[in-house]
Design an enzyme around this catalytic site. Structure first.
Site, PDB file in Angstrom:
ATOM      1  N   LYS A   1       4.376  -1.448  -4.191  1.00 45.78           N
ATOM      2  CA  LYS A   1       3.649  -0.387  -3.481  1.00 45.78           C
ATOM      3  C   LYS A   1       4.582   0.794  -3.241  1.00 45.78           C
ATOM      4  O   LYS A   1       5.745   0.606  -2.855  1.00 45.78           O
ATOM      5  CB  LYS A   1       3.147  -0.946  -2.146  1.00 45.78           C
ATOM      6  CG  LYS A   1       2.329   0.043  -1.313  1.00 45.78           C
ATOM      7  CD  LYS A   1       1.928  -0.572   0.016  1.00 45.78           C
ATOM      8  CE  LYS A   1       1.034   0.347   0.837  1.00 45.78           C
ATOM      9  NZ  LYS A   1       0.678  -0.252   2.134  1.00 45.78           N
TER      10      LYS A   1
ATOM     11  N   SER B   1      -4.164  -0.093   3.034  1.00 45.58           N
ATOM     12  CA  SER B   1      -3.552   0.949   2.224  1.00 45.58           C
ATOM     13  C   SER B   1      -2.945   0.433   0.923  1.00 45.58           C
ATOM     14  O   SER B   1      -2.681   1.212   0.015  1.00 45.58           O
ATOM     15  CB  SER B   1      -2.471   1.658   3.031  1.00 45.58           C
ATOM     16  OG  SER B   1      -1.436   0.741   3.379  1.00 45.58           O
TER      17      SER B   1
ATOM     18  N   SER C   1      -3.157  -3.793   5.973  1.00 46.80           N
ATOM     19  CA  SER C   1      -3.044  -3.143   4.668  1.00 46.80           C
ATOM     20  C   SER C   1      -2.728  -4.063   3.498  1.00 46.80           C
ATOM     21  O   SER C   1      -2.727  -3.616   2.350  1.00 46.80           O
ATOM     22  CB  SER C   1      -1.999  -2.026   4.725  1.00 46.80           C
ATOM     23  OG  SER C   1      -2.565  -0.905   5.359  1.00 46.80           O
TER      24      SER C   1
END
Lengths: 492, 494
Positions: free
Chosen positions: B84, B159, B183
């Site tokens: 990420k 996210s 997330s």
């Protein structure tokens, strides 16, 4: 100061903790006034994304020493907090400091003034990190600023006194005492010029008999004790004049213009008054367990105040001499080492020689005890030679000068220059006789009652002896021969 | 044999060890698939093709050598992985999904990344995310929304939506995410994946571009509990660079198949089955719990009474911390700088243009909450309530071993469905926020599909440092179900 007002002064002192590495990273602590910019910088102290602080244990240890030396209550758990404001020298946009739960509170320090000893309260002692440094430049008509982050993240200790200082002298002496303590503890070299020690007085004047504090101002960027004194005096006078004229003192931060000798409102660094303090979530509460505190307390050196008291008591020194000797730990230790090594010379004589002749030489050369080319044993030997009469004071000063300039051994220097004192009666008798024979006018003057001529004659003989004559014996011989030659048999 | 890109970690490692395929082949297969599908899904913000192939080649050398010498190999040698884009990889641009970091290339690896690299992993690239991990759909990314591989008109969650979509679409066998308020667990739920949120303090945050420092955790988006365990074992443990990490020696999670579900006490919090939860989602959770009961678990209803306060508490604490964490993005040292006449205007314009609307909204909330005169009423009060929420969990874990609950109130929603209403979006995290505030670990597990073919999910929560138990139960569940093996058919044909 006017008797109508009482000055109320507190100090906020920022001391760089001169540890090897920075407060929250491994970067070395370097001299940011000399080092090339941005050589001691890493992603942590440059505030790069994703970087985290880790507390330098040795900085905590240094801070703890100071807090204990200032007789503070140590908080076994203290909290780091973020103090937020935007400025290019603050890479994270916040400074890690301590706010609601500092390392230590409620201490005190003894401060000497001409009116005696005063116990000054210490409000708090806390740790924080320093900011970077900006240099404003103009090049090709363009104005811009350069950022140097060598200083960013250097450990700082903030010491805040209670506003209990009531004169310029007290403020200065308090600052000096704090500096002395920091130096004794080996945590800060006390250099104001380089900004390693920053003293920011807050100052107000209150009408006598009123308990409430008046509005205060803070003064920053004082780079010497002299400017501290000047700035405080100036500000007290300015505030008094202002109030007398019916004006109102504004609470503000001022800078000190050393050239013009005035305080000036500072260009505000913080664009918001609100620092939005936030407990630092990246650092768990700082735990200083009682064992750590006790071990640190036990390892504290004898501090200047206690040392001064001991010097007065044990060595019979005057308060003034003792104060001068203990101001620097190295000087005090040097003094004691000389006293220990001396076989004949006593402590008082030793103190006189150090604070007089030796300090004179050091001041002239701009050096300190740690720079000396000779050791305490050498000075002890020299003072012993004086005490036993083998060397007169003039000769001793000559030996000291040479020791100071080149180092060496006192006995050898005495021998090399033939400085050994002459006490031989026959030789002295001849020198005096020769001097009196050669200066009949002066002898007559003396006989006529002009006493100072004695010293002139004494000087003549001393010169003949190349300074080696034993002054006491010479004085006696001169007196004897002058009396002999006096028509009235001497005028005593 | 199934295609390389549909392998899970365990089987990929097995194939690499045995020589069934090389790391270069495996890496190339993923890179090819990324090239093919990334334009459609917008999963990767940066593809490190060259360095990945180089690393794969180096891994192959070691692999082939060890087949002769039987030398012990690093545990992830040759395994491709996606990261990420809020975790830093040295030499690879890091954006955190924001314009303000445009052009920023960190010189350092996040500790989690470093440990993967030390274990021999091959980094494929950086995945899309809501800007600074602030969001539940990846719609807040400055670089465009990520498409859910199960239905490209829908969000993958957020996210860590890029990492979730990458694993679901077969663009990576496994990916790192971060979980501040859900997330990892929420996008895992919306993409039919196993998503592990670690205990706060278990995996170092060094190199994690901070959002809410007291909440941020590194997590894993995987195709199975077993895969998550393999990565956790590599990453967990004390880091001298992160003062909030714990355990000097993290115990290795062992999944031996002989699951320990029998006799396990599982609590089902009544506060998690409220109005607004899709009926199919609740049903899916009940069915999954019934499966666990079938394995011998004792299920009982419990209460986490302060659950309803998690959302307001979170939306004070996280923005407050963010307002300080994001202060460093000022245009002075790196990333975007918008020049202006003076310093303040340069700061304002840089931040004005560099941050997107959701980040600005949270920075304003956080700044307000910390302002003098408001601190006690907001941040101070929120901290007190956070303690109550933590206590809820502590008390619950005195009665039960684990908690089972929905991860999200709904399955994947349509792109744009909530963008007009931030509060509606915030409600997406209502079941993941409490565990984040308590700092406890959580695991999302695939639990079927709704009538539209969208993944359903079960969320398991455990006490601090109970990852092993969570993963064991997840593994046991995955022994008797096959939801986690399912892949989006449209993309498989692609």
């Amino acid at each position: 100061m006017s008797p109508k007002y009482q000055p109320v002064i507190g100090l906020e002192v920022h001391a760089v903790l001169e540890t090897r590495s920075k407060m929250f990273c491994d970067c070395p602590v370097v001299d940011s006034t000399h080092e090339q910019p941005n050589v001691a910088v890493c992603p942590v102290c440059a505030g790069m994304p994703g970087m985290l602080p880790v507390v330098n244990r040795s900085a905590v240890d240094y801070a703890l020493r100071v807090a204990l030396a200032l007789n503070c209550e140590i908080h076994n758990t203290s909290i780091f907090a973020r103090k937020s404001y935007f400025y290019p020298d603050l890479p994270k946009g916040f400074q890690i400091s301590q706010y609601e739960q500092p390392l230590a509170t409620k201490g005190w320090v003894m401060v000497e003034t001409t009116e005696g000893e005063q116990r000054v309260g210490i409000r708090r002692v806390h740790m924080e990190e320093d900011t970077g440094k900006l240099t404003h430049v103009v090049k090709d008509g363009q104005r811009y600023s350069l950022v140097d982050l060598n200083r960013s993240g250097v450990p700082l200790l903030e010491i805040v006194t209670e506003p209990e200082l009531h004169s310029v002298e007290a403020a200065r002496n308090c600052a000096y005492t704090l500096r002395s303590i920091l130096r004794y503890l080996g945590v800060n070299s006390g250099n104001l010029e380089k900004g390693l020690l920053r003293i920011e007085p807050n100052i107000s004047n209150r009408p006598l008999g009123i308990l409430e504090f008046a509005t205060r101002v803070e003064i920053k960027n004082l780079n010497s004790f002299r400017s501290l004194e000047r700035a405080v005096s100036y500000e007290l006078a300015r505030q008094e004049a202002l109030v007398e004229k019916g004006g109102v003192v504004k609470q503000q931060t001022l800078g000190w213009d050393d050239t013009r000798g005035t305080t000036v409102p500072q260009r505000s660094k913080e664009y918001a008054e609100d620092y939005r303090y936030l407990p630092e979530p990246d650092l768990p509460p700082l735990v200083v367990d009682p064992a750590w505190v006790e071990a640190t307390r036990a390892a504290l050196p004898e501090l200047p105040h206690a040392k001064r008291r001991r010097f007065i008591q044990d060595y019979g020194l005057s308060g003034y001499d003792a104060g001068v000797l203990v101001a620097e730990r190295e000087t005090a230790e040097f003094f004691e080492a000389v006293v220990m090594a001396a076989k004949v010379a006593d402590a008082k004589q030793t103190a006189n020689w150090i604070t007089g002749n030796l300090f004179g030489l050091m001041n002239e050369a701009g050096t300190s005890v740690t720079d000396l080319l000779f050791g305490p044993a050498d000075l002890a030997k020299l003072l012993d030679l004086v005490a036993t009469g083998e060397l007169n004071p003039a000769g001793a000063r000559q030996v000291l000068a040479e020791l100071f300039a080149k180092g060496g051994k006192p006995a050898q220097i005495v021998k090399k220059h033939g400085l050994k004192q002459v006490s031989d009666a026959k030789l002295l008798r001849n020198w005096v006789a020769k001097a009196l024979d050669g200066n009949p006018e002066q002898v007559a003057d003396y006989a006529a009652g002009n006493q100072p001529v004695f010293n002139w004659l004494f000087g003549q003989v001393m010169q003949t002896s190349k300074g080696k004559a034993n002054p006491n014996r010479l004085r006696a011989e001169l007196e004897r021969q002058l009396a002999e030659r006096s028509p009235e048999g001497g005028i005593r | 044999m199934s295609e390389l890109h549909s392998l899970n970690v365990a089987s990929a490692l097995k194939g690499l060890r045995s020589g069934a395929f090389s790391s270069r082949e495996l890496t190339a297969a993923y890179l090819q698939r990324i090239e093919q599908l990334n334009p459609r899904l917008n999963v990767f913000l940066y593809v490190a093709a060259d360095s990945a192939l180089k690393a794969a080649t180096a891994a192959d050398k070691k692999l082939s050598k060890s087949r002769k010498t039987k030398a012990k190999l690093p545990p992830l040698l040759g395994l491709p992985i996606a990261i990420k884009d809020v975790l830093t990889v040295a030499g690879i641009p890091a954006t955190a999904g924001s314009r303000i970091l445009e052009g920023f290339v960190p010189s350092y690896n996040a500790t989690s990344v470093q440990r993967l690299l030390d274990a021999g992993a091959v980094i494929l690239g950086k995945t899309n995310t809501d800007e600074f991990a602030m969001g539940s759909s990846t719609e807040n990314s400055a670089y465009g929304v990520v498409r859910n591989p199960w239905d490209e008109e829908r969000v993958p969650g957020g996210s860590s939506g890029g990492s979730a979509a990458a694993v679901a679409a077969g663009l990576a066998p496994v990916a790192l995410g971060t979980d501040t308020g859900g997330s990892v667990r929420q996008p895992a739920a919306l993409c039919g994946l196993t998503g592990l949120k670690t205990t706060y303090g278990r995996v170092s945050r060094y190199g994690l571009i901070a959002f809410g420092s007291s909440l941020d955790t590194v997590g894993i988006l995987a195709r199975s509990a077993q895969d998550a365990a393999i990565l956790l074992n590599v990453m967990a443990g004390y880091d001298p660079l992160d003062a909030t990490t714990l355990e000097s020696k993290a115990p290795k999670v062992k999944l031996d198949g002989k699951a320990t579900v029998k006799g396990l006490k599982i609590g089902v919090p009544k506060e998690y089955f409220i109005e607004g939860v899709q009926a199919e989602v609740a049903k899916g959770v009940r069915e999954a719990i019934a499966h666990l009961e079938g394995l011998g678990a004792q299920v009982r209803e419990i209460s986490l009474p302060h659950t309803e306060y998690a959302l307001p508490v979170y939306y004070i604490i996280a923005p407050a911390e963010a307002s300080a964490n994001l202060a460093r993005f000022d245009g002075v040292r790196y990333g975007l700088r918008v020049e202006d006449q003076n310093l303040i205007d340069m700061f304002s314009r840089t931040r004005g243009q560099g941050f997107g609307p959701e980040v600005k909204r949270r920075l304003m909330i956080g700044t307000y909450a910390l302002s003098a005169g408001y601190y006690d009423a907001y941040y101070g009060q929120a901290q007190k309530v956070r303690t109550l929420i933590r206590r809820d969990f502590e008390q619950a874990f005195e009665q039960v071993d684990l908690i089972a609950a929905p991860a999200t109130p709904s399955t994947a929603f349509r792109i744009g469905a909530h963008t007009g209403n931030p509060l509606e979006m915030y409600l997406e995290d209502v079941f993941t926020l409490p565990a984040s505030l308590a700092g406890v670990p959580g695991l999302s597990l695939p639990a079927g599909f709704d009538h539209q073919g969208l993944p359903l999910s079960l969320q398991l929560l455990g006490p601090h440092f109970s990852e092993e138990r969570l993963l064991q139960v997840g593994h046991a569940y995955q022994q008797i179900t096959d939801w986690h093996t399912m892949l989006p058919m449209d993309l498989l044909k692609a």
